[in-house]
Scaffold this active site. Sequence first.
Site, short mmCIF file in Angstrom:
data_model
loop_
_atom_site.label_atom_id
_atom_site.label_comp_id
_atom_site.label_asym_id
_atom_site.label_seq_id
_atom_site.Cartn_x
_atom_site.Cartn_y
_atom_site.Cartn_z
N LEU A 49 0.82 -1.22 0.00
CA LEU A 49 0.00 0.00 0.00
C LEU A 49 0.84 1.26 0.00
O LEU A 49 1.83 1.35 0.73
CB LEU A 49 -0.89 -0.03 1.25
CG LEU A 49 -1.83 1.16 1.48
CD1 LEU A 49 -3.15 0.68 2.11
CD2 LEU A 49 -1.19 2.23 2.36
N ASP A 52 0.48 8.78 1.59
CA ASP A 52 0.91 10.16 1.37
C ASP A 52 2.21 10.32 0.58
O ASP A 52 3.19 9.64 0.87
CB ASP A 52 1.16 10.86 2.72
CG ASP A 52 0.11 10.61 3.75
OD1 ASP A 52 -0.91 9.97 3.43
OD2 ASP A 52 0.31 11.04 4.89
C1 FRU Z 1 -2.30 10.67 6.42
C2 FRU Z 1 -1.49 9.97 7.50
C3 FRU Z 1 -0.48 10.91 8.12
C4 FRU Z 1 0.53 9.95 8.67
C5 FRU Z 1 0.57 8.89 7.59
C6 FRU Z 1 0.85 7.49 8.08
O1 FRU Z 1 -2.77 9.81 5.46
O2 FRU Z 1 -2.34 9.42 8.47
O3 FRU Z 1 -1.04 11.78 9.08
O4 FRU Z 1 1.78 10.57 8.86
O5 FRU Z 1 -0.69 8.91 6.97
O6 FRU Z 1 0.99 6.63 6.99
#
Ligand code: FRU
Length: 487
Positions: A49, A52
């Site tokens: 997966l 971000d």
């Molecule tokens: C947003 C998030 C961020 C975090 C990351 C973890 O999608 O929840 O806040 O750093 O994904 O994968």
Amino acid sequence: MSFKFHSFNKADRYQNYADWPEDYVTALNELADQSPWRNHFHLEPKTGLINDPNGFSYINGEWQLFYQYYPFGPVHGLKSWYRVTSKDLIHWEEKGLGLLPDSALDTHGAYSGSATADGDKLRLFYTGNVRDENWVRHPKQNTVTLDPETGALGQKELIIDEIDQATDHFRDPMYFTAHGKSWLVIGGQRKADERGTLYLYQAAPSNLNQWTYHSELAIPQADSAYMFECPNINQVDGKVFVTFCPQGIDQDQLTYQNIYPNAYLVADAFTAEGKLENPGQLHNLDYGFDVYASQLINAPDGRVLGVSWLGLPEIDYPTDQYGYQGALSLVKEFRIQDGHLYQYPVEETLALRQAPQVLFDHIEMDQNNYEYAFEVAANKQATIQLYADADKKHFVTLSIDTIDGKIKLDRSEMGTIFAEDFGTSRTLDLAGQEKVTVNVFADTSVLEIFVNDGAYVMSSRIFTPSNQHTHIFADGTDNNLVYPMQK
Ligand code: FRU
């Protein structure tokens, strides 16, 4: 081997990467190879997966981009940063895992963050997700240097420990510069009222591992949200704008249909005191089904550039059955005109266009990756069916009404429905009864629609059976050109 990704428990998700058996990894790769939905000009994971975009930056003539990555299934598990580089923002070279959760500063994941050139190294800022034996989270904001040639990392250092003002939701440090200083803006949840807020830190540009707390940057327009994730502060065209993900925001502060929105507001300035001057209204960054956690940088060439995660937290995607999930948007340039934010694929994207074909009311193509440019005159109703098969059994409908000023994207007939609890269409209200220009960037399972040069954007994942051979039907449109994209 049979895969039961849904039953991945905590132990599976946080298992050391090295402990996954080789035959599991081989079988997962074979499963992923069977996907009919592989994209051609969008980044996505081979297995596992992605979420971000992280660490978007430029050094030594190359763009660097990372993204949140979990390799062993389409679930949110132990996250690292995966690294890709590019000379032109459209062709990306895979560099492999760039930052691993392998220290006491990031035991349960190397979470999101940013990067900047620091001498001849890249300096990364990220959140170390640390949990103790009672599964209590202790967020650590860390820094580490990365050699852009070799990918070698320096020593990880803690720059900001947990703070009294915030709960354990304190993450996603985004680097920017203003007033001769370096700043980090970090998303968080205020302890006092459990509402979302932003925290500002400052450093001298010469010392990027020494940070001091500056102030809280509250956003009253979004104060019903319980957490702000993935903030950015960017300056362009004499304005400043803030993009972030206000989780749980009330519908009377922002109208949205996705599980969580990605939002923005424009202000006149970001002052030396760390305040926004004349902040405007809150808007959706994107009106499609699948945009979140966009990362935007003020690039050294003067442009504001950004990439979005074409996916959302807590949503199952049709590719899960093939052992992977998630994709990234094209790189977009952001600018502000008359107080409005515009976003459009960087001009480098034009290089992907091949000779255009003229569309009258229908076109059949042997590839489902193209740019389709057209117009709809004022006071008209147009219907466009994309991703269609010959007998129109499955398709996606874009309805454009320049009488009422509405654009609707409907994916209820696409064939493989998902996230239907959040609706199967999205509608965008246009200002005025005027001619509309549209540029659609379609890839096998990604659809990015830019209206009026990027005044509005709708970005979505699309899963149809006609994913290679495809038809476009258009009624009521003018000046239709379809550019097959370079594969
Ligand atoms: C947003 C998030 C961020 C975090 C990351 C973890 O999608 O929840 O806040 O750093 O994904 O994968």
